[in-house]
Scaffold this motif. Structure first.
Motif, PDB file in Angstrom:
ATOM      1  N   PRO A  78       0.826  -1.205   0.000  1.00 45.61           N
ATOM      2  CA  PRO A  78       0.000   0.000   0.000  1.00 45.61           C
ATOM      3  C   PRO A  78       0.856   1.248   0.000  1.00 45.61           C
ATOM      4  O   PRO A  78       1.700   1.439   0.844  1.00 45.61           O
ATOM      5  CB  PRO A  78      -0.800  -0.124   1.311  1.00 45.61           C
ATOM      6  N   ARG A  79       0.632   2.159  -0.982  1.00 46.74           N
ATOM      7  CA  ARG A  79       1.478   3.335  -1.093  1.00 46.74           C
ATOM      8  C   ARG A  79       0.661   4.588  -1.355  1.00 46.74           C
ATOM      9  O   ARG A  79       1.066   5.437  -2.119  1.00 46.74           O
ATOM     10  CB  ARG A  79       2.489   3.135  -2.205  1.00 46.74           C
ATOM     11  N   ASP A 258      -1.876   9.400   4.257  1.00 50.11           N
ATOM     12  CA  ASP A 258      -2.030   8.271   5.182  1.00 50.11           C
ATOM     13  C   ASP A 258      -0.775   7.410   5.245  1.00 50.11           C
ATOM     14  O   ASP A 258      -0.459   6.830   6.279  1.00 50.11           O
ATOM     15  CB  ASP A 258      -3.230   7.412   4.763  1.00 50.11           C
ATOM     16  N   GLU A 259      -0.052   7.319   4.129  1.00 51.83           N
ATOM     17  CA  GLU A 259       1.180   6.539   4.144  1.00 51.83           C
ATOM     18  C   GLU A 259       2.196   7.182   5.084  1.00 51.83           C
ATOM     19  O   GLU A 259       2.874   6.484   5.845  1.00 51.83           O
ATOM     20  CB  GLU A 259       1.766   6.435   2.736  1.00 51.83           C
ATOM     21  N   MET A 262       1.249   6.379   8.590  1.00 54.75           N
ATOM     22  CA  MET A 262       1.624   5.017   8.953  1.00 54.75           C
ATOM     23  C   MET A 262       3.089   4.958   9.407  1.00 54.75           C
ATOM     24  O   MET A 262       3.432   4.303  10.390  1.00 54.75           O
ATOM     25  CB  MET A 262       1.397   4.086   7.761  1.00 54.75           C
ATOM     26  N   ILE A 290      -4.887   1.413   4.651  1.00 54.50           N
ATOM     27  CA  ILE A 290      -4.037   1.917   5.730  1.00 54.50           C
ATOM     28  C   ILE A 290      -4.877   2.384   6.911  1.00 54.50           C
ATOM     29  O   ILE A 290      -4.699   1.937   8.039  1.00 54.50           O
ATOM     30  CB  ILE A 290      -3.148   3.069   5.226  1.00 54.50           C
ATOM     31  N   LEU A 294      -4.611   0.316  10.596  1.00 53.71           N
ATOM     32  CA  LEU A 294      -3.692   0.792  11.620  1.00 53.71           C
ATOM     33  C   LEU A 294      -4.336   0.650  12.996  1.00 53.71           C
ATOM     34  O   LEU A 294      -5.558   0.660  13.134  1.00 53.71           O
ATOM     35  CB  LEU A 294      -3.349   2.266  11.378  1.00 53.71           C
TER      36      LEU A 294
END
Length: 360
Positions: A78-79, A258-259, A262, A290, A294
Motif C-alpha cells: 500500500p502506497r 495516510d502513508e 503510517m 491503511i 492501523l
C-alpha cells in the motif's frame, strides 16, 4: 455472416424496416418488431457499428488516457490512494450513459500522450479524459476543434474543464475538527512543497487556525517528504524530531497523507510514544487499506477520487451534448473527514465553544 438483407428476407420485411428496428429512429409495429428480432436471433446477425457511425457521425466511444494502471502498486504494497479509483468513477458514469470507455495507459511515459490522443481521434472518439496521478498542472498536445477534453486530478493553462480535489477545504476541515476536539498545538508534516496540493493544504491549515483565533506558529510546520524519495524516512525522521523537541510540542500531528501517518506511527512507537495517549495523529487520503487497519484506526480526510472520476465523466458527456457552461473551467470536489481513534479529545469543552463564551 448474415446481412441486413438476410434478416429482411427472413422476417418478410424491407431492409429499411430492419434498420428502423435496429436504430429506433422511426415507429414500427409491435408484430413487425418481434418478427425482425426473431430473425436477428435465428440468423445470429450482428449490426455493423462502423456503418452506423458513418451515418450518425457518432462512435459512442470515449477515450481515457491515464498512468493509473502501470503506476498502481502491488496489492501487498500500500502506497497511498490509487488514482485507479478515478478511472472506476469515470467507467461507472460512461457505462450508465450507454457509451463505451476505451482506456490507454501511458506506461509512465508522458511522451506517449500525443500518440494516444491521435489514436483515439483516429477511432473517432467523441471526447477525451486525461487522468493525472496527482494534483498538478499539465501541458497536453492541442486537439482539433470539436473534440472535447476534460482533465481529472489536474489542470492546464488553456482553460480545459478540470476536476480537481479541494485540498484547501479538506485540510481546513480536519484541522477545524481537531481544534473542536480541544487541540491548539497542531503540528503539520507536509508533502513536497513544490506540489500543488501542499500549497493548498498549507493554506487550509492556516485558514482553520485563523477562523478559530489560534496564532500560527511556523515551528509547527515542516516538510517531511520530497518527490522521488517518498519512502525514505530520513527527512520524515528529522522533521518529526524537530516537532517533538519543541518546548511546547504539538498535541496532534497532521500528516501529508495516510502513508506518511503510517510511518509516523512506527517512528513514534520506536521512541516509546503512544498514539493517541501521548500524541494524536491525523492523515489525508482515507486510504482504507491503511486507515482502517492501523491500530489505532487513523483519523483522516477523504481524497474523493471516485467522485472526481464521476464528475469528470459527467462533464464530458455534457460537453458532447452541448449542455455545459465552459465558463466554469475548474471544479473542486471535497471529501468528508473520517474521525477514528487516532485522535483523542484534549478536554471536555471545545475551544470553539469556549471562544464563543468569551465573545458573548
Amino acid at each position: 455472416m448474415a446481412t441486413i438483407y438476410d434478416v429482411a428476407k427472413t422476417a418478410g420485411v424491407s431492409p429499411k424496416t430492419v434498420s428502423r428496428v435496429l436504430n429506433g429512429d422511426a415507429p414500427v409495429g409491435q408484430g413487425t418488431r418481434k418478427a425482425v428480432e426473431a430473425a436477428i436471433r435465428e440468423l445470429g446477425y450482428v449490426p455493423s457499428k462502423a456503418a452506423r457511425m458513418m451515418r450518425s457521425n457518432k462512435s459512442g466511444l470515449i477515450g481515457l488516457i491515464t498512468g493509473a494502471i502501470s503506476n498502481s502498486p502491488e496489492p501487498a504494497e500500500p502506497r497511498g490512494l490509487p488514482d485507479l479509483l478515478i478511472v472506476q468513477g469515470i467507467q461507472k458514469v460512461i457505462a450508465d450513459s450507454g457509451k463505451t470507455l476505451m482506456i490507454a495507459d501511458t506506461g509512465g511515459l508522458p511522451d506517449r500522450v500525443s500518440h494516444l490522443v491521435q489514436t483515439f481521434l483516429e477511432h473517432r472518439a467523441e471526447g477525451l479524459i486525461y487522468v493525472a496521478d496527482y494534483h498538478q498542472q499539465v501541458t497536453l498536445p492541442p486537439l482539433p476543434g470539436g473534440c472535447p477534453l476534460v482533465l481529472a486530478n489536474c489542470f492546464d493553462s488553456t482553460g480545459h474543464p478540470a476536476i480537481v480535489p479541494d485540498d484547501r477545504a479538506g485540510q481546513r476541515d480536519i484541522v477545524r475538527k481537531l481544534i473542536e476536539s480541544g487541540h491548539r498545538r497542531i503540528g503539520f508534516l507536509t508533502l513536497d512543497r513544490t506540489m500543488v496540493a501542499t500549497g493548498l493544504r498549507y493554506q487550509g491549515y492556516r485558514d482553520a487556525l485563523a477562523e478559530c483565533g489560534i496564532l500560527y506558529d511556523d515551528q509547527l510546520v515542516a516538510m517531511a517528504v520530497e518527490i522521488g524519495s517518498e519512502s525514505d524516512n530520513t527527512l520524515l525522521n528529522a522533521s518529526l524530531n524537530r516537532l517533538l523537541d519543541l518546548a511546547d510540542r504539538p498535541t496532534v500531528i497532521c500528516c501529508g497523507n495516510d502513508e506518511m501517518a503510517m510511518r509516523v506511527y512506527g517512528l513514534l512507537s520506536s521512541r516509546g510514544i503512544r498514539v493517541p495517549e501521548d500524541i494524536s495523529v491525523a492523515g489525508y487520503d482515507n486510504y482504507r487499506i491503511i486507515a482502517e487497519t492501523l491500530s489505532p484506526a487513523l483519523t483522516t480526510v477523504e481524497l474523493p477520487y471516485f467522485a472526481m472520476g464521476q464528475a469528470a465523466a459527467q462533464t464530458l458527456l455534457n460537453l458532447i451534448k452541448g449542455r455545459s457552461d465552459r465558463a466554469e473551467t475548474k471544479t473542486l470536489i471535497s471529501g468528508p473527514v473520517s474521525w477514528r481513534s487516532s485522535v483523542t479529545a484534549r478536554n471536555s469543552v471545545s475551544v470553539l465553544k469556549q471562544k464563543g463564551r468569551n465573545n458573548a
